[in-house]
Design a protein around this motif. Structure first.
Motif, PDB file in Angstrom:
ATOM      1  N   ARG A 226       4.707  12.700   0.028  1.00  0.00           N
ATOM      2  CA  ARG A 226       4.241  13.186  -1.002  1.00  0.00           C
ATOM      3  C   ARG A 226       3.303  12.630  -2.047  1.00  0.00           C
ATOM      4  O   ARG A 226       2.336  13.238  -1.961  1.00  0.00           O
ATOM      5  CB  ARG A 226       5.187  14.482  -1.673  1.00  0.00           C
ATOM      6  N   VAL A 227       3.426  11.188  -3.273  1.00  0.00           N
ATOM      7  CA  VAL A 227       2.735  10.911  -3.235  1.00  0.00           C
ATOM      8  C   VAL A 227       1.506  10.394  -1.923  1.00  0.00           C
ATOM      9  O   VAL A 227       0.169  10.823  -3.056  1.00  0.00           O
ATOM     10  CB  VAL A 227       3.520   9.550  -3.640  1.00  0.00           C
ATOM     11  N   ALA A 228       1.700   9.989  -1.092  1.00  0.00           N
ATOM     12  CA  ALA A 228       0.609   9.783  -0.430  1.00  0.00           C
ATOM     13  C   ALA A 228      -0.252  10.995  -0.397  1.00  0.00           C
ATOM     14  O   ALA A 228      -1.428  10.559  -0.057  1.00  0.00           O
ATOM     15  CB  ALA A 228       1.038   8.836   1.201  1.00  0.00           C
ATOM     16  N   LYS A 229       0.254  12.410   0.015  1.00  0.00           N
ATOM     17  CA  LYS A 229      -0.970  13.233   0.714  1.00  0.00           C
ATOM     18  C   LYS A 229      -1.979  12.796  -0.791  1.00  0.00           C
ATOM     19  O   LYS A 229      -2.871  13.289  -1.126  1.00  0.00           O
ATOM     20  CB  LYS A 229       0.449  14.530   0.728  1.00  0.00           C
ATOM     21  N   LYS A 230      -1.006  13.256  -1.990  1.00  0.00           N
ATOM     22  CA  LYS A 230      -2.041  12.987  -3.666  1.00  0.00           C
ATOM     23  C   LYS A 230      -2.990  11.872  -3.376  1.00  0.00           C
ATOM     24  O   LYS A 230      -4.299  11.499  -3.940  1.00  0.00           O
ATOM     25  CB  LYS A 230      -1.414  12.864  -4.285  1.00  0.00           C
ATOM     26  N   GLU A 231      -2.392  10.816  -3.077  1.00  0.00           N
ATOM     27  CA  GLU A 231      -3.444   9.868  -2.299  1.00  0.00           C
ATOM     28  C   GLU A 231      -4.752   9.845  -1.235  1.00  0.00           C
ATOM     29  O   GLU A 231      -5.380   9.407  -1.330  1.00  0.00           O
ATOM     30  CB  GLU A 231      -2.844   8.670  -2.619  1.00  0.00           C
ATOM     31  N   GLY A 232      -4.542  11.172  -0.746  1.00  0.00           N
ATOM     32  CA  GLY A 232      -5.371  10.849   0.221  1.00  0.00           C
ATOM     33  C   GLY A 232      -4.929  10.672   1.407  1.00  0.00           C
ATOM     34  O   GLY A 232      -5.464  11.203   2.606  1.00  0.00           O
ATOM     35  N   GLY A 233      -3.514  10.674   1.748  1.00  0.00           N
ATOM     36  CA  GLY A 233      -2.453  10.616   2.927  1.00  0.00           C
ATOM     37  C   GLY A 233      -2.552   9.158   3.704  1.00  0.00           C
ATOM     38  O   GLY A 233      -2.746   8.325   3.523  1.00  0.00           O
ATOM     39  N   LEU A 234      -1.682   9.219   4.867  1.00  0.00           N
ATOM     40  CA  LEU A 234      -1.392   7.909   5.069  1.00  0.00           C
ATOM     41  C   LEU A 234      -2.796   7.891   6.617  1.00  0.00           C
ATOM     42  O   LEU A 234      -2.353   6.893   7.172  1.00  0.00           O
ATOM     43  CB  LEU A 234      -0.209   8.036   5.404  1.00  0.00           C
ATOM     44  N   ILE A 235      -2.618   8.503   7.078  1.00  0.00           N
ATOM     45  CA  ILE A 235      -3.821   8.789   8.565  1.00  0.00           C
ATOM     46  C   ILE A 235      -4.989   6.736   7.604  1.00  0.00           C
ATOM     47  O   ILE A 235      -5.428   6.683   7.350  1.00  0.00           O
ATOM     48  CB  ILE A 235      -4.970   9.742   9.105  1.00  0.00           C
ATOM     49  N   GLY A 236      -4.371   5.918   9.238  1.00  0.00           N
ATOM     50  CA  GLY A 236      -5.221   5.274   9.415  1.00  0.00           C
ATOM     51  C   GLY A 236      -4.672   3.723   8.493  1.00  0.00           C
ATOM     52  O   GLY A 236      -4.823   2.532   9.127  1.00  0.00           O
ATOM     53  N   LEU A 237      -3.096   4.534   7.572  1.00  0.00           N
ATOM     54  CA  LEU A 237      -2.600   2.960   7.048  1.00  0.00           C
ATOM     55  C   LEU A 237      -2.053   1.810   8.153  1.00  0.00           C
ATOM     56  O   LEU A 237      -1.759   1.468   8.112  1.00  0.00           O
ATOM     57  CB  LEU A 237      -2.001   3.704   5.941  1.00  0.00           C
ATOM     58  N   SER A 238      -1.080   3.087   8.994  1.00  0.00           N
ATOM     59  CA  SER A 238      -0.298   1.978   9.709  1.00  0.00           C
ATOM     60  C   SER A 238      -0.725   2.256  11.071  1.00  0.00           C
ATOM     61  O   SER A 238      -0.201   1.461  11.951  1.00  0.00           O
ATOM     62  CB  SER A 238       1.286   3.267  10.244  1.00  0.00           C
ATOM     63  N   LYS A 239      -2.128   2.236  11.261  1.00  0.00           N
ATOM     64  CA  LYS A 239      -2.705   1.414  13.064  1.00  0.00           C
ATOM     65  C   LYS A 239      -3.331   0.024  12.881  1.00  0.00           C
ATOM     66  O   LYS A 239      -3.813  -0.382  13.407  1.00  0.00           O
ATOM     67  CB  LYS A 239      -4.436   2.730  12.976  1.00  0.00           C
ATOM     68  N   MET A 240      -3.271  -0.223  11.060  1.00  0.00           N
ATOM     69  CA  MET A 240      -3.389  -1.536  11.089  1.00  0.00           C
ATOM     70  C   MET A 240      -2.085  -2.460  10.812  1.00  0.00           C
ATOM     71  O   MET A 240      -2.149  -1.869   9.879  1.00  0.00           O
ATOM     72  CB  MET A 240      -4.766  -1.900   9.714  1.00  0.00           C
TER      73      MET A 240
END
Length: 252
Positions: A226-240
């Motif tokens: 939920r915090v990550a959504k407020k920060e702009g989402g998790l897309i891209g964070l786990s791909k690297m």
């Protein structure tokens, strides 16, 4: 945000996907505590009673004193094991926290990228860290129990802060380098602290507290999402890969 995450976490720990981690945690904790019980009892019989007999070999009260001492040792051991239930279950459950996080991410957030499990060595370090945090928190709270008026508050404040911090950073580290995870916790420090208070309340319930690490991990995974959504989402964070993300963080 916090209450919703707590309700989802409570539902999760008794759900079918969690049962493997649940039974492994309870089973290993029981084995360790039983081994401690017999080990300390054997140590008392092997060391304390012969020492008492050697000091006063012919005294008629030695047998009675040995019985009293054995009873006292058993009572002290029971209190010690009651104190160790939380830390022992915490260090054992920490071995399965990534399993818990993966289930929560997969079942509740299928649209988000999956986090990355920690490597073996960092995972062991995390286990030791969780053990130390729980021991420290309970020692401080136990010491403050002797101070009227602040004992209960001290238990919740100390455990709320320590448990909230460690478990939120665990959830964040599945997606972020350590420096970024700590910075995120700092930005949402009040939210993380109040979520930690919920965990401390769970910890205060006898028997249910054996499941505290599983509940805490699930709660903080939900909260981090939920915090990550407020920060702009998790897309891209786990791909690297984590190593590459840490190097990129250093460069920035």
């Amino acid at each position: 945000m916090i209450l919703t995450s707590a309700a989802l976490a409570f539902r999760d720990i008794f759900s079918a996907p969690f049962r493997a981690a649940l039974w492994k945690t309870l089973g290993l904790a029981a084995v360790v505590l039983i081994a401690l019980w017999f080990g300390v009892g054997w140590l008392f019989e092997w060391l304390a009673l012969p020492l008492l007999t050697d000091l006063v070999p012919d005294a008629p009260w030695v047998d009675q004193a040995g019985t009293v001492a054995g009873f006292a040792a058993g009572l002290a051991l029971a209190l010690l094991l009651a104190f160790l239930i939380g830390p022992v279950s915490a260090v054992i459950a920490s071995l399965f926290l990534d399993d818990v996080a993966e289930v929560v991410e997969r079942e509740s957030y299928p649209e988000a990228p999956q986090g990355e499990a920690m490597a073996i060595l960092p995972g062991l370090v995390l286990s030791v860290k969780f053990f130390g945090v729980v021991i420290l928190g309970n020692l401080l709270a136990f010491a403050l129990l002797l101070v009227p008026g602040i004992n209960i508050a001290a238990f919740f404040v100390v455990n709320g802060y320590l448990l909230g911090r460690e478990y939120f950073e665990f959830a964040a580290l599945r997606y972020r380098p350590e420096a970024e995870a700590k910075a995120l916790r700092g930005r949402y420090g009040t939210t993380v602290f109040f979520a930690g208070l919920v965990i401390a309340g769970f910890l205060a319930v006898p028997l249910l507290n054996l499941l505290t690490p599983l509940f805490a991990a699930a709660l903080m995974v939900h909260l981090h999402q939920r915090v990550a959504k407020k920060e702009g989402g998790l897309i891209g964070l786990s791909k690297m890969p984590l190593v590459a993300r840490e190097e990129a963080d250093i460069v920035r």
